[in-house]
Design a protein around this motif. Structure first.
Motif, short mmCIF file in Angstrom:
data_model
loop_
_atom_site.label_atom_id
_atom_site.label_comp_id
_atom_site.label_asym_id
_atom_site.label_seq_id
_atom_site.Cartn_x
_atom_site.Cartn_y
_atom_site.Cartn_z
N GLU A 1 28.53 -43.89 27.94
CA GLU A 1 27.93 -42.67 27.38
C GLU A 1 27.43 -41.75 28.48
O GLU A 1 27.53 -40.52 28.36
CB GLU A 1 26.78 -43.06 26.44
CG GLU A 1 27.25 -43.76 25.16
CD GLU A 1 26.09 -44.27 24.33
OE1 GLU A 1 24.93 -43.97 24.70
OE2 GLU A 1 26.33 -44.97 23.33
N ARG A 2 26.89 -42.33 29.57
CA ARG A 2 26.40 -41.51 30.68
C ARG A 2 27.55 -40.78 31.36
O ARG A 2 27.44 -39.60 31.73
CB ARG A 2 25.66 -42.40 31.67
CG ARG A 2 24.78 -41.62 32.64
CD ARG A 2 23.79 -42.50 33.36
NE ARG A 2 24.45 -43.44 34.26
CZ ARG A 2 24.42 -44.75 34.12
NH1 ARG A 2 23.79 -45.31 33.09
NH2 ARG A 2 25.03 -45.54 35.00
N VAL A 3 28.69 -41.46 31.51
CA VAL A 3 29.86 -40.83 32.12
C VAL A 3 30.38 -39.70 31.23
O VAL A 3 30.66 -38.59 31.71
CB VAL A 3 30.98 -41.88 32.35
CG1 VAL A 3 32.28 -41.19 32.77
CG2 VAL A 3 30.55 -42.89 33.40
N LEU A 4 30.49 -39.96 29.92
CA LEU A 4 30.99 -38.93 29.01
C LEU A 4 30.05 -37.74 28.95
O LEU A 4 30.49 -36.59 28.84
CB LEU A 4 31.18 -39.53 27.61
CG LEU A 4 32.29 -40.59 27.50
CD1 LEU A 4 32.31 -41.21 26.11
CD2 LEU A 4 33.65 -40.00 27.83
N ALA A 5 28.75 -37.99 29.03
CA ALA A 5 27.78 -36.89 29.04
C ALA A 5 27.94 -36.05 30.30
O ALA A 5 27.84 -34.80 30.26
CB ALA A 5 26.36 -37.44 28.94
N ALA A 6 28.20 -36.70 31.44
CA ALA A 6 28.40 -35.97 32.69
C ALA A 6 29.68 -35.14 32.62
O ALA A 6 29.72 -34.00 33.11
CB ALA A 6 28.45 -36.95 33.85
N VAL A 7 30.74 -35.71 32.03
CA VAL A 7 31.99 -34.98 31.85
C VAL A 7 31.76 -33.72 31.04
O VAL A 7 32.22 -32.62 31.38
CB VAL A 7 33.05 -35.88 31.17
CG1 VAL A 7 34.25 -35.05 30.71
CG2 VAL A 7 33.50 -36.97 32.12
N GLU A 8 31.00 -33.86 29.95
CA GLU A 8 30.71 -32.72 29.08
C GLU A 8 29.83 -31.69 29.78
O GLU A 8 30.08 -30.48 29.71
CB GLU A 8 30.04 -33.22 27.80
CG GLU A 8 29.70 -32.12 26.80
CD GLU A 8 30.94 -31.49 26.20
OE1 GLU A 8 30.82 -30.33 25.73
OE2 GLU A 8 32.01 -32.13 26.20
N GLN A 9 28.81 -32.15 30.46
CA GLN A 9 27.87 -31.23 31.12
C GLN A 9 28.55 -30.41 32.21
O GLN A 9 28.30 -29.20 32.33
CB GLN A 9 26.71 -32.03 31.72
CG GLN A 9 25.67 -31.16 32.44
CD GLN A 9 24.53 -31.99 33.00
OE1 GLN A 9 24.22 -33.07 32.49
NE2 GLN A 9 23.89 -31.49 34.04
N LEU A 10 29.42 -31.05 32.99
CA LEU A 10 30.07 -30.35 34.10
C LEU A 10 31.35 -29.63 33.68
O LEU A 10 31.90 -28.85 34.44
CB LEU A 10 30.39 -31.35 35.22
CG LEU A 10 29.19 -32.01 35.91
CD1 LEU A 10 29.65 -33.06 36.90
CD2 LEU A 10 28.33 -30.95 36.62
N GLY A 11 31.82 -29.92 32.47
CA GLY A 11 33.07 -29.31 32.02
C GLY A 11 34.27 -29.83 32.78
O GLY A 11 35.22 -29.08 33.05
N TYR A 12 34.25 -31.11 33.10
CA TYR A 12 35.34 -31.70 33.89
C TYR A 12 36.62 -31.78 33.08
O TYR A 12 36.61 -32.17 31.91
CB TYR A 12 34.96 -33.11 34.36
CG TYR A 12 36.10 -33.85 35.02
CD1 TYR A 12 36.55 -33.49 36.29
CD2 TYR A 12 36.74 -34.90 34.35
CE1 TYR A 12 37.60 -34.16 36.89
CE2 TYR A 12 37.80 -35.58 34.95
CZ TYR A 12 38.22 -35.20 36.21
OH TYR A 12 39.26 -35.86 36.80
N ARG A 13 37.74 -31.39 33.71
CA ARG A 13 39.06 -31.54 33.12
C ARG A 13 39.94 -32.27 34.10
O ARG A 13 39.98 -31.90 35.29
CB ARG A 13 39.68 -30.17 32.78
CG ARG A 13 38.92 -29.41 31.70
CD ARG A 13 39.02 -30.12 30.36
NE ARG A 13 38.32 -29.41 29.32
CZ ARG A 13 37.05 -29.62 29.00
NH1 ARG A 13 36.34 -30.53 29.66
NH2 ARG A 13 36.48 -28.94 28.02
N PRO A 14 40.66 -33.32 33.66
CA PRO A 14 41.51 -34.07 34.58
C PRO A 14 42.56 -33.17 35.23
O PRO A 14 43.07 -32.23 34.61
CB PRO A 14 42.17 -35.13 33.70
CG PRO A 14 41.28 -35.25 32.51
CD PRO A 14 40.70 -33.87 32.29
N ASN A 15 42.88 -33.46 36.46
CA ASN A 15 43.95 -32.77 37.18
C ASN A 15 45.27 -33.43 36.79
O ASN A 15 45.64 -34.48 37.31
CB ASN A 15 43.73 -32.88 38.70
CG ASN A 15 44.73 -32.02 39.48
OD1 ASN A 15 45.86 -31.84 39.06
ND2 ASN A 15 44.29 -31.51 40.62
N VAL A 16 45.95 -32.81 35.82
CA VAL A 16 47.15 -33.43 35.26
C VAL A 16 48.24 -33.58 36.31
O VAL A 16 48.95 -34.58 36.37
CB VAL A 16 47.67 -32.60 34.06
CG1 VAL A 16 48.99 -33.16 33.55
CG2 VAL A 16 46.63 -32.57 32.97
#
Length: 335
Positions: free
Chosen positions: A40-55
């Motif tokens: 949950e902490r990782v997913l929250a950080a992804v959401e907060q920073l707006g991270y998108r994988p480099n496809v």
């Protein structure tokens, strides 16, 4: 100033975990064993920073394009839109992009040439079974592929709907209403779906103790349906009800009935395979057999995600098939 791209390292620092953990969470690695609060902490950080994988980077690292392809005969046929919606939803759930193409362009060969070998990780083909050398071409491409609602002796990877059952539901409905002269506006010759729906019609007529009515083939378009229905109505003893193999054909068939000066359903009843939103807005609203089209697309993508290039698949989709009764069917006219 241009904003710098958010990286795995940024997410890992905010979530206080290793970069590898972030990568495995983002890529939905089922073998990753971490505490729920860490995930949950990782997913929250992804959401907060707006991270998108480099496809692009992920593709180089995994030798996968993270794209599936789907090829349909014609985008104008609304049935394929439902299949595409289901396939696209499942592809997105797996972290893939769905690339579409149709036979109205350069055909399957041109579609594959434009994609380039290795540019997709799997390919779905809906109704593309008539092309010469198709199976050999697909095998040479070296990617998993599946035929949707098409099967033959040469096709060893297919997921199909229970078209025979759909036809039986339509005929049984008309027979219960009291119809004895039930015609069949069939699909195009050579189409596997048309063959199976016609077989279902014939079997259901036998089970009901009724002789087969007139059978006229048509392509899956309104124009084809209109021409076929005009032919059927010109018979010496036209039917009082018609089972139509495709909803697009039924639209044209209904117009042909009106042009002949007949009234639906008082003088002739019509029921068609496939329930789309537009069916309830026709005049009169069209009775249909609802098939799990979106589920067909979803199932195809699910199989592609784990299918080996040389693996065989032969499935009849176990999904709900229901008769949706509307105003285009009624008891036959009294003598």
């Amino acid at each position: 100033m241009k904003r710098s791209r958010v990286t795995l390292a940024d997410v890992a620092a905010l979530a206080r975990v290793d970069r590898a953990v972030v990568s495995r969470v983002v890529n939905k690695d089922a073998t990753l064993n971490i505490r729920p609060e860490t995930r949950e902490r990782v997913l929250a950080a992804v959401e907060q920073l707006g991270y998108r994988p480099n496809v692009a980077a992920r593709s180089l690292r995994t030798a996968r394009a993270h794209m599936f392809g789907i090829f349909v005969p014609d985008f104008a046929n609304p049935v394929y839109a439902e299949i595409i919606k289901g396939a696209e939803a499942e592809a997105a759930a797996q972290g893939y992009v769905l690339v579409t193409g149709s036979a109205t362009g350069a055909g399957l060969g041109g579609y594959m040439d434009r994609l380039g070998q290795g540019r997709v990780d799997g390919l779905l083909l809906a109704g593309a079974g008539g092309e010469s050398g198709l199976v050999e071409q697909l095998d040479r491409a070296g990617i998993p592929w599946i035929m949707l609602n098409h099967r033959s002796r040469s096709v060893r990877r297919s997921v199909v709907l229970d078209d025979e059952r759909a036809a039986a539901l339509a005929v049984e409905h008309l027979a219960r209403l009291g119809h004895r002269r039930i015609g069949h506006l069939a699909g195009p010759a050579g189409a596997d779906t048309a063959t199976r729906r016609s077989a279902g019609y014939s079997a259901a007529m036998r089970d009901a103790g009724l002789p087969e009515g007139p059978i006229v083939a048509a392509d899956y378009t309104p124009a084809g349906g209109a021409a076929a229905m005009a032919t059927m109505l010109a018979a010496a003893e036209p039917p009082t009800a018609v089972f139509v193999a495709n909803v697009a054909s039924a639209i044209g068939a209904m117009e042909a009935v009106r042009k002949a000066g007949l009234e639906i359903p008082r003088e002739i009843s019509i029921v068609a395979v496939h329930d789309l939103d537009l069916a309830s807005y026709l005049f009169p609203a069209l009775t249909t057999v609802r098939m799990p089209l979106a589920e067909l697309g979803r199932r195809g993508v699910t199989l592609l995600g784990r299918l080996q290039p040389d693996e065989a698949v032969a499935e009849v989709l176990d999904g709900p098939i229901d008769l949706i009764q509307r105003r285009s069917t009624a008891p036959p006219p009294t003598p």
